[in-house]
Design a protein around this motif. Structure first.
Motif, PDB file in Angstrom:
ATOM      1  N   GLY A 113      73.865 -31.717  13.787  1.00  0.00           N
ATOM      2  CA  GLY A 113      73.409 -30.783  12.768  1.00  0.00           C
ATOM      3  C   GLY A 113      74.581 -30.142  12.042  1.00  0.00           C
ATOM      4  O   GLY A 113      74.521 -29.888  10.828  1.00  0.00           O
ATOM      5  N   THR A 114      75.632 -29.866  12.781  1.00  0.00           N
ATOM      6  CA  THR A 114      76.828 -29.271  12.179  1.00  0.00           C
ATOM      7  C   THR A 114      77.371 -30.154  11.065  1.00  0.00           C
ATOM      8  O   THR A 114      77.697 -29.684   9.971  1.00  0.00           O
ATOM      9  CB  THR A 114      77.918 -29.057  13.256  1.00  0.00           C
ATOM     10  OG1 THR A 114      77.451 -28.101  14.203  1.00  0.00           O
ATOM     11  CG2 THR A 114      79.222 -28.577  12.646  1.00  0.00           C
ATOM     12  N   ASN A 200      67.343 -18.865  15.176  1.00  0.00           N
ATOM     13  CA  ASN A 200      68.545 -18.632  15.975  1.00  0.00           C
ATOM     14  C   ASN A 200      68.881 -17.150  16.086  1.00  0.00           C
ATOM     15  O   ASN A 200      69.961 -16.775  16.513  1.00  0.00           O
ATOM     16  CB  ASN A 200      69.729 -19.397  15.382  1.00  0.00           C
ATOM     17  CG  ASN A 200      69.622 -20.898  15.647  1.00  0.00           C
ATOM     18  OD1 ASN A 200      69.809 -21.339  16.782  1.00  0.00           O
ATOM     19  ND2 ASN A 200      69.319 -21.684  14.633  1.00  0.00           N
ATOM     20  N   ASP A 228      68.182 -25.779   5.795  1.00  0.00           N
ATOM     21  CA  ASP A 228      68.695 -26.285   7.064  1.00  0.00           C
ATOM     22  C   ASP A 228      67.491 -26.431   7.987  1.00  0.00           C
ATOM     23  O   ASP A 228      67.036 -25.467   8.601  1.00  0.00           O
ATOM     24  CB  ASP A 228      69.729 -25.312   7.635  1.00  0.00           C
ATOM     25  CG  ASP A 228      70.227 -25.751   9.004  1.00  0.00           C
ATOM     26  OD1 ASP A 228      69.671 -26.721   9.565  1.00  0.00           O
ATOM     27  OD2 ASP A 228      71.172 -25.110   9.519  1.00  0.00           O
ATOM     28  N   LYS A 256      68.560 -32.316  15.724  1.00  0.00           N
ATOM     29  CA  LYS A 256      67.714 -32.063  16.900  1.00  0.00           C
ATOM     30  C   LYS A 256      66.583 -33.099  17.080  1.00  0.00           C
ATOM     31  O   LYS A 256      66.830 -34.152  17.639  1.00  0.00           O
ATOM     32  CB  LYS A 256      67.218 -30.619  16.879  1.00  0.00           C
ATOM     33  CG  LYS A 256      68.424 -29.658  16.989  1.00  0.00           C
ATOM     34  CD  LYS A 256      68.106 -28.254  17.379  1.00  0.00           C
ATOM     35  CE  LYS A 256      69.387 -27.532  17.770  1.00  0.00           C
ATOM     36  NZ  LYS A 256      69.898 -26.578  16.799  1.00  0.00           N
TER      37      LYS A 256
HETATM   38  C1  PLP Z   1      71.361 -26.426  16.192  1.00  0.00           C
HETATM   39  C2  PLP Z   1      71.470 -26.087  14.779  1.00  0.00           C
HETATM   40  C3  PLP Z   1      72.522 -26.563  13.965  1.00  0.00           C
HETATM   41  C4  PLP Z   1      73.687 -27.307  14.528  1.00  0.00           C
HETATM   42  O1  PLP Z   1      73.324 -28.539  15.079  1.00  0.00           O
HETATM   43  P1  PLP Z   1      74.290 -29.216  16.155  1.00  0.00           P
HETATM   44  O2  PLP Z   1      73.661 -30.541  16.396  1.00  0.00           O
HETATM   45  O3  PLP Z   1      74.296 -28.306  17.336  1.00  0.00           O
HETATM   46  O4  PLP Z   1      75.636 -29.326  15.533  1.00  0.00           O
HETATM   47  C5  PLP Z   1      72.485 -26.298  12.630  1.00  0.00           C
HETATM   48  N1  PLP Z   1      71.467 -25.606  12.070  1.00  0.00           N
HETATM   49  C6  PLP Z   1      70.459 -25.120  12.816  1.00  0.00           C
HETATM   50  C7  PLP Z   1      69.350 -24.371  12.146  1.00  0.00           C
HETATM   51  C8  PLP Z   1      70.430 -25.324  14.193  1.00  0.00           C
HETATM   52  O5  PLP Z   1      69.455 -24.791  14.929  1.00  0.00           O
END
Ligand code: PLP
Length: 422
Positions: A113-114, A200, A228, A256
């Motif tokens: 996700g990053t 989060n 996002d 995710k």
């Molecule tokens: C978990 C998350 C990320 C980052 O994803 P990773 O796979 O941990 O790098 C980015 N945005 C949101 C909203 C998240 O919950």
């Protein structure tokens, strides 16, 4: 013993963990080490079973180790693990994402996700020729430098406003705005990035009409709206949050759920916008393991399980859970709220639901979550080890499992109340 493993881990891994929230830093105590997981359960290194609501922080939406995903991984791995050349699985994954989300015509697969959010920002800047970005306090977008200002999740759990090691220049063009207020957007703004349902800082839903207003504000200024959807994507509905709310951003970030428990992320949008990405355009982004064949196989298997019926069943499960908690808290006169959007929910031990990060912080930092967390854990229910994380019920959480969870919560709340009275 978890204690021995944690000591051993702590000698060779900073804090004994590979992602800060796992260290139990904000709830105290020693983290359990997981030896296996199936359905709604995890087992720790001592063989104790827990009902799991961490669920890998979202990826395990179909439950842990569903046979369809395990089979897909076994089959794919028999053909090799990574090639550095294109594969059919990548096409199928991209087609699936485009098919699910109105407005997504092209996607690029990445490994987290990053990476997805980092690149979405780069793409927005490249496409607009502008530098400034707006994010919201309490929203977490992974750990890329430009987005590590006033983040939720682990950043919030650690009480850090950002991170050491991020030079001022890296966040100089990042404006942090309060959530649920329309920020000042002008034609110098490249992008506005947000979690359409912030998950989060606990769950802090957007107010009625808010996302549409942000959409209009961005359109008026030629700024790129980025959803996002790393958590909401393919959790809220078949098409994610943009379908759920009927509001389309210009760029989407996924992660995710789409990897089925393997490392995968993606960003997507209109073909016009995505044509700015190398090798077609000038915005560079690459990845040795991007579109990994085992990850695409696992992700496709998981998305295959996420039918319309699956989403309505998932939401029923989450509703049973949130209603059950609410009943427990009102029966025991215990101040708590359980905000929920679809199958995303969290618990704040406070009188009224927070609507922004300042309120969420007040609600999360009164010390009750820690007691509740440890009470639940002792009684075989694993909540996330931080007051800012969401609960992630899955397709494998049966009514029985939910009802057991509720019974446990009742027991734990009574224990907390009796202790605080003496
Ligand atoms: C978990 C998350 C990320 C980052 O994803 P990773 O796979 O941990 O790098 C980015 N945005 C949101 C909203 C998240 O919950």
């Amino acid at each position: 013993m978890s204690k021995d493993l944690f000591d051993r881990a702590s000698r060779v891994i900073p804090g004994g963990v590979n992602s800060p929230v796992r260290s139990f830093g904000s709830v105290g105590g020693t983290p359990y080490f997981v030896s296996r997981a199936e359905g709604p359960y995890i087992w720790d290194s001592e063989g104790k079973r827990y009902i799991d609501y961490v669920m890998s922080y979202g990826p395990a939406i179909a439950g842990h180790s569903p046979p369809q995903i395990i089979d897909a991984i076994q089959q794919a791995s028999g053909n090799g693990t990574s090639y550095g050349a294109p594969t059919l699985g990548e096409i199928e994954m991209a087609e699936e994402l485009c098919d699910r989300v109105d407005g997504v015509e092209m996607v690029r697969l990445v490994s987290s996700g990053t990476e997805a959010t980092m690149t979405a920002i780069r793409l927005a800047r490249g496409a607009t020729g502008r530098n400034k970005i707006i994010k919201f306090a309490g929203h977490y977008h992974g750990h890329g430098d430009a987005l590590l200002a006033a983040g939720g999740s682990g950043v919030a759990n650690q009480g850090l406003s950002g991170s050491s090691g991020v030079p001022p220049g890296a966040v100089a063009d990042t404006v942090v705005a309060p959530w649920n207020t329309i920020p000042e957007v002008d034609p110098s703004v490249a992008a506005v990035i947000l979690e359409p349902v912030p998950a989060n800082m606990g769950i802090v839903p957007p107010s009625e009409g808010y996302l549409q207003k942000l959409r209009d504000t961005c359109s008026d200024n030629g700024s790129i709206l980025i959803f996002d959807e790393v958590i909401t994507g393919f959790r809220l509905s078949r098409g994610g949050a943009s379908q759920w709310f009927g509001v389309q951003p210009d760029l989407w970030c996924f992660g995710k759920v789409i990897g089925g428990g393997l490392p995968m992320g993606a960003y997507g949008g209109s073909a016009d916008l995505l044509r700015n990405v190398a090798p077609l355009g000038e915005v560079y982004q690459a990845g040795t393991l991007s579109g990994n064949p085992i990850a695409t196989a696992a992700g496709l298997a998981q998305l295959g399980l996420l039918t319309e019926e699956a989403y309505s069943s998932l939401e029923k499960t989450a509703e049973r859970l949130s209603k059950g908690f609410e009943q427990v808290f009102s029966d025991t006169n215990f101040p708590a709220v359980v905000p929920r959007v679809g199958s995303l929910l969290s618990v704040f031990f406070t009188e009224s639901a927070p609507s922004n990060f300042d309120e969420a912080k007040k609600a999360a930092e009164n010390g009750v979550y820690q007691k509740f967390f440890h009470g639940m854990l002792q009684n075989g229910v694993a909540f996330p080890p931080g007051p800012y994380e969401a609960l992630f019920p899955s397709l494998a959480h049966s009514d029985d499992v939910i009802d057991q969870t509720i019974e446990t919560a009742l027991k734990v709340v009574k224990e907390i109340k009796s202790k605080s009275l003496t």
